[in-house]
Scaffold this motif. Structure first.
Motif, PDB file in Angstrom:
ATOM      1  N   SER A  25       4.722  -7.469  -8.060  1.00  0.00           N
ATOM      2  CA  SER A  25       5.141  -8.848  -7.842  1.00  0.00           C
ATOM      3  C   SER A  25       3.961  -9.805  -7.805  1.00  0.00           C
ATOM      4  O   SER A  25       4.145 -11.005  -7.928  1.00  0.00           O
ATOM      5  N   ARG A  26       2.765  -9.295  -7.619  1.00  0.00           N
ATOM      6  CA  ARG A  26       1.549 -10.077  -7.580  1.00  0.00           C
ATOM      7  C   ARG A  26       0.681  -9.729  -8.773  1.00  0.00           C
ATOM      8  O   ARG A  26       0.661  -8.576  -9.219  1.00  0.00           O
ATOM      9  N   SER A  27      -0.047 -10.726  -9.289  1.00  0.00           N
ATOM     10  CA  SER A  27      -0.959 -10.490 -10.393  1.00  0.00           C
ATOM     11  C   SER A  27      -1.917  -9.358 -10.053  1.00  0.00           C
ATOM     12  O   SER A  27      -2.479  -9.317  -8.964  1.00  0.00           O
ATOM     13  N   ILE A  28      -2.114  -8.443 -10.997  1.00  0.00           N
ATOM     14  CA  ILE A  28      -2.997  -7.323 -10.723  1.00  0.00           C
ATOM     15  C   ILE A  28      -4.456  -7.745 -10.668  1.00  0.00           C
ATOM     16  O   ILE A  28      -5.313  -6.941 -10.289  1.00  0.00           O
ATOM     17  N   PHE A  29      -4.757  -8.994 -11.017  1.00  0.00           N
ATOM     18  CA  PHE A  29      -6.111  -9.504 -10.819  1.00  0.00           C
ATOM     19  C   PHE A  29      -6.458  -9.584  -9.343  1.00  0.00           C
ATOM     20  O   PHE A  29      -7.636  -9.551  -8.977  1.00  0.00           O
ATOM     21  N   SER A  30      -5.444  -9.709  -8.476  1.00  0.00           N
ATOM     22  CA  SER A  30      -5.661  -9.755  -7.037  1.00  0.00           C
ATOM     23  C   SER A  30      -5.486  -8.392  -6.383  1.00  0.00           C
ATOM     24  O   SER A  30      -5.577  -8.284  -5.166  1.00  0.00           O
ATOM     25  N   ILE A  31      -5.247  -7.361  -7.176  1.00  0.00           N
ATOM     26  CA  ILE A  31      -5.071  -6.001  -6.676  1.00  0.00           C
ATOM     27  C   ILE A  31      -6.326  -5.197  -6.995  1.00  0.00           C
ATOM     28  O   ILE A  31      -6.720  -5.095  -8.148  1.00  0.00           O
ATOM     29  N   ASN A  32      -6.940  -4.634  -5.978  1.00  0.00           N
ATOM     30  CA  ASN A  32      -8.194  -3.919  -6.168  1.00  0.00           C
ATOM     31  C   ASN A  32      -8.024  -2.631  -6.963  1.00  0.00           C
ATOM     32  O   ASN A  32      -8.879  -2.269  -7.767  1.00  0.00           O
ATOM     33  N   GLY A  33      -6.925  -1.938  -6.713  1.00  0.00           N
ATOM     34  CA  GLY A  33      -6.686  -0.698  -7.422  1.00  0.00           C
ATOM     35  C   GLY A  33      -5.214  -0.336  -7.419  1.00  0.00           C
ATOM     36  O   GLY A  33      -4.454  -0.775  -6.555  1.00  0.00           O
ATOM     37  N   MET A  34      -4.816   0.454  -8.397  1.00  0.00           N
ATOM     38  CA  MET A  34      -3.451   0.955  -8.472  1.00  0.00           C
ATOM     39  C   MET A  34      -3.508   2.444  -8.773  1.00  0.00           C
ATOM     40  O   MET A  34      -4.520   2.948  -9.275  1.00  0.00           O
ATOM     41  N   ARG A  45       2.542  15.197  -0.563  1.00  0.00           N
ATOM     42  CA  ARG A  45       2.304  14.188  -1.572  1.00  0.00           C
ATOM     43  C   ARG A  45       0.873  14.329  -2.084  1.00  0.00           C
ATOM     44  O   ARG A  45      -0.063  14.476  -1.293  1.00  0.00           O
ATOM     45  N   GLU A  46       0.697  14.299  -3.403  1.00  0.00           N
ATOM     46  CA  GLU A  46      -0.607  14.525  -3.990  1.00  0.00           C
ATOM     47  C   GLU A  46      -0.979  13.420  -4.967  1.00  0.00           C
ATOM     48  O   GLU A  46      -0.125  12.808  -5.601  1.00  0.00           O
ATOM     49  N   LEU A  47      -2.278  13.199  -5.103  1.00  0.00           N
ATOM     50  CA  LEU A  47      -2.805  12.213  -6.036  1.00  0.00           C
ATOM     51  C   LEU A  47      -2.589  12.660  -7.471  1.00  0.00           C
ATOM     52  O   LEU A  47      -2.828  13.818  -7.816  1.00  0.00           O
ATOM     53  N   VAL A  48      -2.153  11.725  -8.320  1.00  0.00           N
ATOM     54  CA  VAL A  48      -2.048  11.965  -9.748  1.00  0.00           C
ATOM     55  C   VAL A  48      -3.189  11.261 -10.480  1.00  0.00           C
ATOM     56  O   VAL A  48      -3.970  11.895 -11.191  1.00  0.00           O
ATOM     57  N   ALA A  49      -3.300   9.934 -10.314  1.00  0.00           N
ATOM     58  CA  ALA A  49      -4.327   9.160 -11.002  1.00  0.00           C
ATOM     59  C   ALA A  49      -4.484   7.805 -10.338  1.00  0.00           C
ATOM     60  O   ALA A  49      -3.554   7.301  -9.707  1.00  0.00           O
ATOM     61  N   THR A  50      -5.663   7.195 -10.501  1.00  0.00           N
ATOM     62  CA  THR A  50      -5.920   5.842 -10.010  1.00  0.00           C
ATOM     63  C   THR A  50      -6.647   5.038 -11.082  1.00  0.00           C
ATOM     64  O   THR A  50      -7.301   5.605 -11.966  1.00  0.00           O
ATOM     65  N   ILE A  51      -6.537   3.705 -10.981  1.00  0.00           N
ATOM     66  CA  ILE A  51      -7.242   2.802 -11.885  1.00  0.00           C
ATOM     67  C   ILE A  51      -7.668   1.567 -11.103  1.00  0.00           C
ATOM     68  O   ILE A  51      -6.908   1.019 -10.310  1.00  0.00           O
ATOM     69  N   THR A  52      -8.905   1.115 -11.312  1.00  0.00           N
ATOM     70  CA  THR A  52      -9.439  -0.052 -10.622  1.00  0.00           C
ATOM     71  C   THR A  52      -9.263  -1.302 -11.472  1.00  0.00           C
ATOM     72  O   THR A  52      -8.860  -1.242 -12.632  1.00  0.00           O
ATOM     73  N   THR A  53      -9.583  -2.464 -10.882  1.00  0.00           N
ATOM     74  CA  THR A  53      -9.529  -3.728 -11.613  1.00  0.00           C
ATOM     75  C   THR A  53     -10.434  -3.687 -12.835  1.00  0.00           C
ATOM     76  O   THR A  53     -10.116  -4.277 -13.866  1.00  0.00           O
ATOM     77  N   GLY A  54     -11.548  -2.974 -12.733  1.00  0.00           N
ATOM     78  CA  GLY A  54     -12.475  -2.836 -13.842  1.00  0.00           C
ATOM     79  C   GLY A  54     -12.112  -1.730 -14.811  1.00  0.00           C
ATOM     80  O   GLY A  54     -12.914  -1.394 -15.678  1.00  0.00           O
ATOM     81  N   ASP A  55     -10.929  -1.141 -14.658  1.00  0.00           N
ATOM     82  CA  ASP A  55     -10.385  -0.113 -15.553  1.00  0.00           C
ATOM     83  C   ASP A  55     -11.095   1.231 -15.439  1.00  0.00           C
ATOM     84  O   ASP A  55     -11.004   2.056 -16.353  1.00  0.00           O
ATOM     85  N   ALA A  99      -4.153  -4.147  -1.998  1.00  0.00           N
ATOM     86  CA  ALA A  99      -4.336  -5.589  -2.092  1.00  0.00           C
ATOM     87  C   ALA A  99      -4.312  -6.186  -0.695  1.00  0.00           C
ATOM     88  O   ALA A  99      -3.628  -5.680   0.196  1.00  0.00           O
ATOM     89  N   LEU A 100      -5.058  -7.279  -0.519  1.00  0.00           N
ATOM     90  CA  LEU A 100      -5.072  -7.998   0.756  1.00  0.00           C
ATOM     91  C   LEU A 100      -5.414  -7.074   1.920  1.00  0.00           C
ATOM     92  O   LEU A 100      -4.903  -7.246   3.032  1.00  0.00           O
ATOM     93  N   GLY A 101      -6.251  -6.104   1.673  1.00  0.00           N
ATOM     94  CA  GLY A 101      -6.743  -5.246   2.722  1.00  0.00           C
ATOM     95  C   GLY A 101      -5.805  -4.143   3.176  1.00  0.00           C
ATOM     96  O   GLY A 101      -6.072  -3.509   4.210  1.00  0.00           O
ATOM     97  N   ARG A 102      -4.726  -3.867   2.443  1.00  0.00           N
ATOM     98  CA  ARG A 102      -3.812  -2.806   2.821  1.00  0.00           C
ATOM     99  C   ARG A 102      -3.205  -2.143   1.592  1.00  0.00           C
ATOM    100  O   ARG A 102      -3.335  -2.648   0.471  1.00  0.00           O
ATOM    101  N   GLN A 103      -2.546  -1.015   1.813  1.00  0.00           N
ATOM    102  CA  GLN A 103      -1.949  -0.243   0.731  1.00  0.00           C
ATOM    103  C   GLN A 103      -0.436  -0.442   0.703  1.00  0.00           C
ATOM    104  O   GLN A 103       0.221  -0.445   1.742  1.00  0.00           O
ATOM    105  N   TYR A 104       0.117  -0.580  -0.510  1.00  0.00           N
ATOM    106  CA  TYR A 104       1.541  -0.774  -0.723  1.00  0.00           C
ATOM    107  C   TYR A 104       2.094   0.359  -1.577  1.00  0.00           C
ATOM    108  O   TYR A 104       1.381   0.944  -2.394  1.00  0.00           O
TER     109      TYR A 104
END
Length: 115
Positions: A25-34, A45-55, A99-104
């Motif tokens: 719902s928020r621009s991913i430019f304001s999201i540090n990582g997904m 629950r296990e990690l699959v993959a992550t991506i940062t703003t810098g790809d 984003a905004l200092g917390r995880q969603y």
């Protein structure tokens, strides 16, 4: 403040492919990582993959070469391309963002791989 909605899950035969989407719902430019996590019945629950703003990307070692994470800034969406799927990939897949200092977290989407 950040809502995440996953889609693209379903039933697929072993060896097949699926592409998951996560719309923010928020621009991913304001999201540090997904990222993507998964949880199978009776398992952690296990990690699959992550991506940062810098790809920059990071993958679970066992999934390298089969799964690819990416993002589309114009659509505020992250993706998970899953190839050569195996029955052990069956799980609920969750999108996450920092984003905004917390995880969603999103609500999850079911992926079922048949033999």
């Amino acid at each position: 403040q950040v809502q995440l909605v996953e889609s693209g899950g379903g039933l697929v035969q072993a060896g097949g492919s699926l592409r998951l989407s996560c719309a923010a719902s928020r621009s991913i430019f304001s999201i540090n990582g997904m990222g993507w996590y998964r949880q199978a019945p009776g398992k952690q629950r296990e990690l699959v993959a992550t991506i940062t703003t810098g790809d920059s990307t990071n993958y679970a070692d066992s999934l390298k070469g089969r799964f690819t994470i990416s993002r589309d800034n114009d659509k505020n969406t992250a993706y998970l391309q899953m190839n050569s799927l195996k029955p052990e990939d069956t799980a609920v897949y969750y999108c996450t963002a920092v984003a905004l200092g917390r995880q969603y977290w999103g609500q999850g989407t079911q992926v079922t791989v048949s033999s």
